[in-house]
Motif scaffolding. Structure first.
Motif, PDB file in Angstrom:
ATOM      1  N   GLY A 162       9.132 -30.529  56.141  1.00  0.00           N
ATOM      2  CA  GLY A 162       9.637 -29.795  57.294  1.00  0.00           C
ATOM      3  C   GLY A 162      10.298 -30.728  58.282  1.00  0.00           C
ATOM      4  N   ALA A 163      10.658 -30.190  59.445  1.00  0.00           N
ATOM      5  CA  ALA A 163      11.361 -30.964  60.458  1.00  0.00           C
ATOM      6  C   ALA A 163      10.398 -31.858  61.227  1.00  0.00           C
ATOM      7  CB  ALA A 163      12.077 -30.024  61.426  1.00  0.00           C
ATOM      8  N   LEU A 164      10.923 -32.957  61.756  1.00  0.00           N
ATOM      9  CA  LEU A 164      10.143 -33.769  62.672  1.00  0.00           C
ATOM     10  C   LEU A 164       9.925 -33.015  63.981  1.00  0.00           C
ATOM     11  CD1 LEU A 164      11.698 -37.337  62.251  1.00  0.00           C
ATOM     12  CD2 LEU A 164       9.519 -36.500  61.346  1.00  0.00           C
ATOM     13  N   ALA A 165       8.825 -33.335  64.637  1.00  0.00           N
ATOM     14  CA  ALA A 165       8.482 -32.742  65.921  1.00  0.00           C
ATOM     15  C   ALA A 165       8.005 -33.852  66.845  1.00  0.00           C
ATOM     16  CB  ALA A 165       7.396 -31.677  65.754  1.00  0.00           C
ATOM     17  N   VAL A 166       8.063 -33.592  68.152  1.00  0.00           N
ATOM     18  CA  VAL A 166       7.492 -34.513  69.135  1.00  0.00           C
ATOM     19  C   VAL A 166       6.091 -34.007  69.482  1.00  0.00           C
ATOM     20  CG1 VAL A 166       7.665 -35.509  71.430  1.00  0.00           C
ATOM     21  CG2 VAL A 166       9.737 -35.125  70.085  1.00  0.00           C
ATOM     22  N   ILE A 167       5.091 -34.829  69.216  1.00  0.00           N
ATOM     23  CA  ILE A 167       3.692 -34.476  69.450  1.00  0.00           C
ATOM     24  C   ILE A 167       3.175 -35.308  70.623  1.00  0.00           C
ATOM     25  CG2 ILE A 167       1.435 -34.228  68.386  1.00  0.00           C
ATOM     26  CD1 ILE A 167       3.681 -32.643  66.998  1.00  0.00           C
ATOM     27  N   ASP A 168       2.517 -34.646  71.571  1.00  0.00           N
ATOM     28  CA  ASP A 168       2.078 -35.308  72.798  1.00  0.00           C
ATOM     29  C   ASP A 168       0.577 -35.127  72.999  1.00  0.00           C
ATOM     30  OD1 ASP A 168       2.821 -36.616  75.393  1.00  0.00           O
ATOM     31  OD2 ASP A 168       1.875 -34.794  76.171  1.00  0.00           O
TER      32      ASP A 168
ATOM     33  N   VAL B 280      26.480 -34.492  47.725  1.00  0.00           N
ATOM     34  CA  VAL B 280      25.256 -33.924  48.293  1.00  0.00           C
ATOM     35  C   VAL B 280      24.429 -35.039  48.927  1.00  0.00           C
ATOM     36  CG1 VAL B 280      23.268 -32.455  47.857  1.00  0.00           C
ATOM     37  CG2 VAL B 280      25.312 -32.258  46.410  1.00  0.00           C
ATOM     38  N   HIS B 281      23.949 -34.806  50.162  1.00  0.00           N
ATOM     39  CA  HIS B 281      23.181 -35.849  50.846  1.00  0.00           C
ATOM     40  C   HIS B 281      21.776 -35.966  50.276  1.00  0.00           C
ATOM     41  CE1 HIS B 281      20.677 -33.023  53.110  1.00  0.00           C
ATOM     42  NE2 HIS B 281      21.753 -32.399  53.578  1.00  0.00           N
ATOM     43  N   GLY B 282      21.131 -37.086  50.598  1.00  0.00           N
ATOM     44  CA  GLY B 282      19.772 -37.345  50.132  1.00  0.00           C
ATOM     45  C   GLY B 282      18.754 -36.677  51.022  1.00  0.00           C
ATOM     46  N   GLY B 283      17.516 -37.032  50.811  1.00  0.00           N
ATOM     47  CA  GLY B 283      16.439 -36.499  51.644  1.00  0.00           C
ATOM     48  C   GLY B 283      15.365 -35.753  50.848  1.00  0.00           C
ATOM     49  N   PRO B 284      15.410 -34.391  50.868  1.00  0.00           N
ATOM     50  CA  PRO B 284      16.478 -33.540  51.388  1.00  0.00           C
ATOM     51  C   PRO B 284      16.571 -33.466  52.900  1.00  0.00           C
ATOM     52  CG  PRO B 284      14.643 -32.185  50.678  1.00  0.00           C
ATOM     53  CD  PRO B 284      14.290 -33.597  50.294  1.00  0.00           C
ATOM     54  N   TYR B 285      15.555 -34.032  53.610  1.00  0.00           N
ATOM     55  CA  TYR B 285      15.581 -33.953  55.068  1.00  0.00           C
ATOM     56  C   TYR B 285      16.534 -35.014  55.616  1.00  0.00           C
ATOM     57  CZ  TYR B 285      14.059 -33.306  59.866  1.00  0.00           C
ATOM     58  OH  TYR B 285      14.030 -33.040  61.228  1.00  0.00           O
ATOM     59  N   PHE B 286      17.794 -34.694  55.564  1.00  0.00           N
ATOM     60  CA  PHE B 286      18.868 -35.555  56.047  1.00  0.00           C
ATOM     61  C   PHE B 286      20.030 -34.619  56.346  1.00  0.00           C
ATOM     62  CE2 PHE B 286      22.020 -39.110  55.502  1.00  0.00           C
ATOM     63  CZ  PHE B 286      21.485 -39.931  56.473  1.00  0.00           C
ATOM     64  N   ARG B 287      21.189 -35.140  56.618  1.00  0.00           N
ATOM     65  CA  ARG B 287      22.335 -34.271  56.865  1.00  0.00           C
ATOM     66  C   ARG B 287      23.617 -35.081  56.782  1.00  0.00           C
ATOM     67  NH1 ARG B 287      23.516 -33.866  63.314  1.00  0.00           N
ATOM     68  NH2 ARG B 287      22.723 -35.931  63.856  1.00  0.00           N
ATOM     69  N   HIS B 288      24.722 -34.394  56.492  1.00  0.00           N
ATOM     70  CA  HIS B 288      26.051 -34.941  56.706  1.00  0.00           C
ATOM     71  C   HIS B 288      26.412 -34.636  58.144  1.00  0.00           C
ATOM     72  CE1 HIS B 288      26.883 -36.173  52.648  1.00  0.00           C
ATOM     73  NE2 HIS B 288      26.704 -34.970  52.155  1.00  0.00           N
ATOM     74  N   VAL B 289      26.800 -35.659  58.893  1.00  0.00           N
ATOM     75  CA  VAL B 289      27.149 -35.496  60.296  1.00  0.00           C
ATOM     76  C   VAL B 289      28.626 -35.840  60.459  1.00  0.00           C
ATOM     77  CG1 VAL B 289      26.432 -37.855  60.839  1.00  0.00           C
ATOM     78  CG2 VAL B 289      26.435 -36.124  62.641  1.00  0.00           C
ATOM     79  N   ASP B 290      29.253 -35.311  61.490  1.00  0.00           N
ATOM     80  CA  ASP B 290      30.695 -35.482  61.683  1.00  0.00           C
ATOM     81  C   ASP B 290      31.012 -36.883  62.190  1.00  0.00           C
ATOM     82  OD1 ASP B 290      33.342 -34.847  61.683  1.00  0.00           O
ATOM     83  OD2 ASP B 290      33.288 -33.647  63.506  1.00  0.00           O
ATOM     84  N   GLU B 291      30.699 -37.869  61.361  1.00  0.00           N
ATOM     85  CA  GLU B 291      30.900 -39.269  61.690  1.00  0.00           C
ATOM     86  C   GLU B 291      31.835 -39.903  60.673  1.00  0.00           C
ATOM     87  OE1 GLU B 291      27.266 -41.451  61.178  1.00  0.00           O
ATOM     88  OE2 GLU B 291      26.936 -40.676  59.171  1.00  0.00           O
ATOM     89  N   PHE B 292      32.189 -41.154  60.930  1.00  0.00           N
ATOM     90  CA  PHE B 292      32.978 -41.913  59.971  1.00  0.00           C
ATOM     91  C   PHE B 292      32.011 -42.705  59.101  1.00  0.00           C
ATOM     92  CE2 PHE B 292      35.246 -45.711  58.589  1.00  0.00           C
ATOM     93  CZ  PHE B 292      36.342 -45.127  57.983  1.00  0.00           C
ATOM     94  N   ALA B 293      31.878 -42.313  57.845  1.00  0.00           N
ATOM     95  CA  ALA B 293      30.926 -42.951  56.938  1.00  0.00           C
ATOM     96  C   ALA B 293      31.679 -43.553  55.765  1.00  0.00           C
ATOM     97  CB  ALA B 293      29.895 -41.947  56.449  1.00  0.00           C
ATOM     98  N   LEU B 294      31.460 -44.829  55.529  1.00  0.00           N
ATOM     99  CA  LEU B 294      32.152 -45.510  54.432  1.00  0.00           C
ATOM    100  C   LEU B 294      31.216 -46.556  53.842  1.00  0.00           C
ATOM    101  CD1 LEU B 294      34.922 -45.713  52.972  1.00  0.00           C
ATOM    102  CD2 LEU B 294      35.486 -47.563  54.528  1.00  0.00           C
TER     103      LEU B 294
ATOM    104  N   GLY C 217      17.678 -29.656  54.959  1.00  0.00           N
ATOM    105  CA  GLY C 217      18.125 -30.769  55.760  1.00  0.00           C
ATOM    106  C   GLY C 217      17.721 -30.658  57.216  1.00  0.00           C
ATOM    107  N   SER C 218      18.171 -31.622  58.011  1.00  0.00           N
ATOM    108  CA  SER C 218      17.847 -31.659  59.433  1.00  0.00           C
ATOM    109  C   SER C 218      18.982 -31.053  60.247  1.00  0.00           C
ATOM    110  CB  SER C 218      17.594 -33.100  59.885  1.00  0.00           C
ATOM    111  OG  SER C 218      18.757 -33.893  59.706  1.00  0.00           O
ATOM    112  N   GLY C 219      18.693 -30.789  61.515  1.00  0.00           N
ATOM    113  CA  GLY C 219      19.710 -30.295  62.424  1.00  0.00           C
ATOM    114  C   GLY C 219      19.688 -28.819  62.687  1.00  0.00           C
TER     115      GLY C 219
END
Length: 654
Positions: free
Chosen positions: A272-278, A432-446, A470-472
């Motif tokens: 699942g997704a990461l969470a902030v735990i306090d 296809v990105h890895g993970g599966p908890y990952f994402r393709h983001v609108d960045e310059f990746a090379l 994935g995340s996001g």
């Protein structure tokens, strides 16, 4: 929304070579000085000895008033810069004295324009894993394994090195370095627990220590606990267990009460997704209550950063973009401060929290260090790869579409360099990105793994989908793949691919698919479900989820994804239904398999199994193993080989 990345010089465009890709200098690990005036960062490049990446340490004025200055010569692995509390000196780790063994170094910043002389602070045999300068200015917390004993050295020399499983990996312990004397003292109260992170309360109070029961990922990541260590006495207070994949402990204060927060997988879940735990640490004993501060959010926290004089800052994945948030102490909720189209990473803040630095990349610009006030705007400080501006890149488009069940999805399309949509259809590769908890983001990746522009400059369109898992997009979006990999995420990918075919972008007779890690699994899965793809590449991919649960280093986490284990009984098993190996008899697509020989994340046996099954059914394929490599490719010659093979494979079959 379309934009070329990065903008080329129109009158002088160079061809993209494999050497240019692998030899790029990349900034990493920014660190703002406590007073907010300077930003230190590392620059990694492949120009070092033995064809391996090496790195140098740089420093720049946070306001851009002076050019960046290189502090180390880049002939060793100089990494992880962190500031002394008075901002007058900079610590970093380096293997300059013994290759592969990192020791703690310190540079006094005197304003000289020459490469600075570093002072070696440790000579710990086995090296330093991580460190944290403490508020008193006299002490540094070190994370390091035990030094080898005379008996250890004898056994190694004589080859008497039988390993007892469960005791074969050395434990990292918390140690305290006295800067005045050089003496190193080990904190004994943590027993044989493996320490993975440490941070100090900003007022100079106790250390928050995150530990595992064992150095092994499985079961280590499921056995995490938080502790408090009193510096004066060394006394240890156990706060109790914390979530799966717990990381990034940070302190913050509200109305005189100290809180301790961290990131972890959403409570109650392995996937699942990461969470902030306090929590509010009690005066004695274990924690009573832990609160999920990000429950119900559609964005996913990626980084959590301590601010000495205020509440923590955090980065959140929001679809194709990344946002900066600050915790509101009153509501115990995160409030968005800004958002950029692309990626932010490596967040670091000054003591006051008024100045921050971060690695930022958009579709138009490669990753560089940016700094500025927390409310923005941010100024680019580094420019590590200006040569990229001389290359004509493919236009990168943001895609938004719907899954077959109506769920909103996003992704990216890179058009062939110098071409427009109107000139399609094009041969198209789905990556296809890895993970599966990952994402393709609108960045310059090379990179070798994210080589979309490498293919675009060779005339291919590239589809970068963000399917479920994935995340996001929040916890539910990420958790749905548990026990059902290859299900909804596969139909999510097909929905985007069908759209690109219908719009005349993709040539339906010239489709390829590739991916690394979980993306490699998805490529292997896809060609067992359809004959639409004329070529496929699987990098470090999973072919058998039962085998992966039993031999991969993530163990129980992979079992949660695959749905079962081989010891659940004689079967049939859920993981058999979810494994590409079960569908190899259907495969007609030529496959290129790439795998590191020393991969412990996805062991080489996954690729051997897939290769033998393909050979049994007479499927055209090529199987390439890279010696000494783990889950990624790090040696320069191997990176060059992979890039050339990937392009040649698609040139031949598409």
């Amino acid at each position: 929304m379309r934009h070329a990345a990065p903008r080329p010089i129109p009158e002088s465009a160079d061809l993209l070579t494999a050497e240019l890709v692998v030899d790029l200098a990349t900034p990493v690990a920014p660190a703002v000085s406590p007073d907010g005036r300077l930003v230190a960062y590392g620059v990694v490049a492949n120009s070092g000895r033995d064809g391996r990446a090496h790195s140098s340490v740089w420093v720049a004025a946070a306001d851009g008033s002076a050019d960046p200055r290189r502090l180390t010569d880049g002939t060793a692995r100089d990494a992880a810069p962190k500031w002394a509390p008075d901002s007058a000196s900079l610590f970093f780790t380096s293997d300059r004295e013994e290759r592969g063994t990192a020791q703690l170094q310190r540079i006094l910043l005197d304003g000289s324009e020459d490469i600075a002389k570093a002072e070696s602070l440790t000579r710990w045999r086995g090296g330093i894993c991580d460190y944290c300068p403490l508020a008193d200015g006299r002490t540094v917390a070190l994370l390091a394994e035990d030094e080898p004993t005379a008996e250890d050295e004898r056994r190694e020399a004589e080859g008497d090195d039988a390993k007892v499983w469960g005791r074969h990996l050395p434990v990292t312990r918390l140690r305290l370095l006295d800067l005045a004397t050089g003496a190193v003292r080990t904190v004994d109260g943590l027993g044989d627990r493996h320490v993975v992170e440490v941070t100090q309360r900003p007022d100079g109070g106790p250390l928050a220590v995150l530990s595992w029961a064992t150095p092994e990922l499985d079961p280590g990541v499921t056995t995490a606990r938080l502790h408090l260590v009193a510096l004066e006495t060394g006394a240890v207070q156990d706060l109790g267990p914390v979530g799966v994949e717990a990381q990034s402990p940070v302190w913050w204060n509200h109305d005189g009460e100290w809180h301790l927060a961290h990131l972890a997988v959403t409570p109650g879940h392995l996937v699942g997704a990461l969470a902030v735990i306090d929590t509010v640490p009690p005066a004695t004993g274990p924690t009573v209550e832990q609160r999920n501060l990000t429950a119900g959010m559609s964005a996913c926290p990626t980084e959590l950063v301590q601010v000495c004089d205020g509440p923590p800052l955090a980065l959140f994945a929001e679809g194709l973009d990344t946002a900066l948030y600050r915790l509101d102490p009153q509501s115990l909720g995160f409030h968005r401060l800004s958002c950029v189209p692309g990626t932010l990473a490596g967040l670091t803040a000054s003591h006051s929290g008024e100045t921050l630095a971060v690695l930022m990349s958009t579709a138009c610009e490669p990753k560089n260090v940016h700094a500025g006030p927390t409310g923005g705007p941010l100024l680019r400080l580094s420019d590590t790869s200006p040569e990229l501006r001389r290359v004509c890149w493919g236009v990168q488009e943001r895609l938004r579409y719907q899954a077959s069940d109506g769920l909103p999805l996003d992704g990216l399309l890179i058009l062939p360099a110098g071409r427009t949509r109107d000139e399609g259809p094009f041969p198209l590769v789905t990556m296809v990105h890895g993970g599966p908890y990952f994402r393709h983001v609108d960045e310059f990746a090379l990179t070798v793994v994210d080589c979309g522009q490498w293919l675009a400059t060779a005339g291919y369109a590239v589809f970068l989908p963000n399917p479920r898992g994935g995340s996001g997009h929040g916890h539910e979006f990420a958790a749905v793949v548990a026990g059902a990999v290859g299900g909804d995420e596969w139909t999510d990918i097909l929905a985007g691919l069908d759209l690109l075919v219908a719009e005349g972008v993709a040539d339906p007779e010239r489709l390829g698919i590739s991916g690394w890690s979980h993306g490699g699994f998805m490529a292997a899965w896809a060609i067992g479900q359809t004959e639409r793809f004329k070529a496929a590449i699987t990098g470090a991919g999973i072919s058998d989820w039962g085998m992966q649960a039993g031999t991969g280093e993530w163990g129980i986490m992979d079992a949660a994804l695959g749905g079962s284990t081989g010891w659940n009984g004689p079967g049939p098993h859920i993981h058999d239904r979810n494994s590409p190996i079960s569908y190899v008899s259907r495969i007609r697509t030529p496959v290129l398999i790439l795998h590191g020989e020393q991969d412990t994340n996805v062991p080489l046996g996954q690729a051997v199994h897939f290769h033998r099954a393909l050979r049994h059914f007479g499927v055209e394929h090529e199987f390439v193993v890279y010696p000494r490599e783990g889950h990624g490719l790090h040696e320069r010659a191997h990176q060059l080989d992979a890039l050339r093979r990937i392009r040649a494979w698609y040139d031949h079959w598409l």
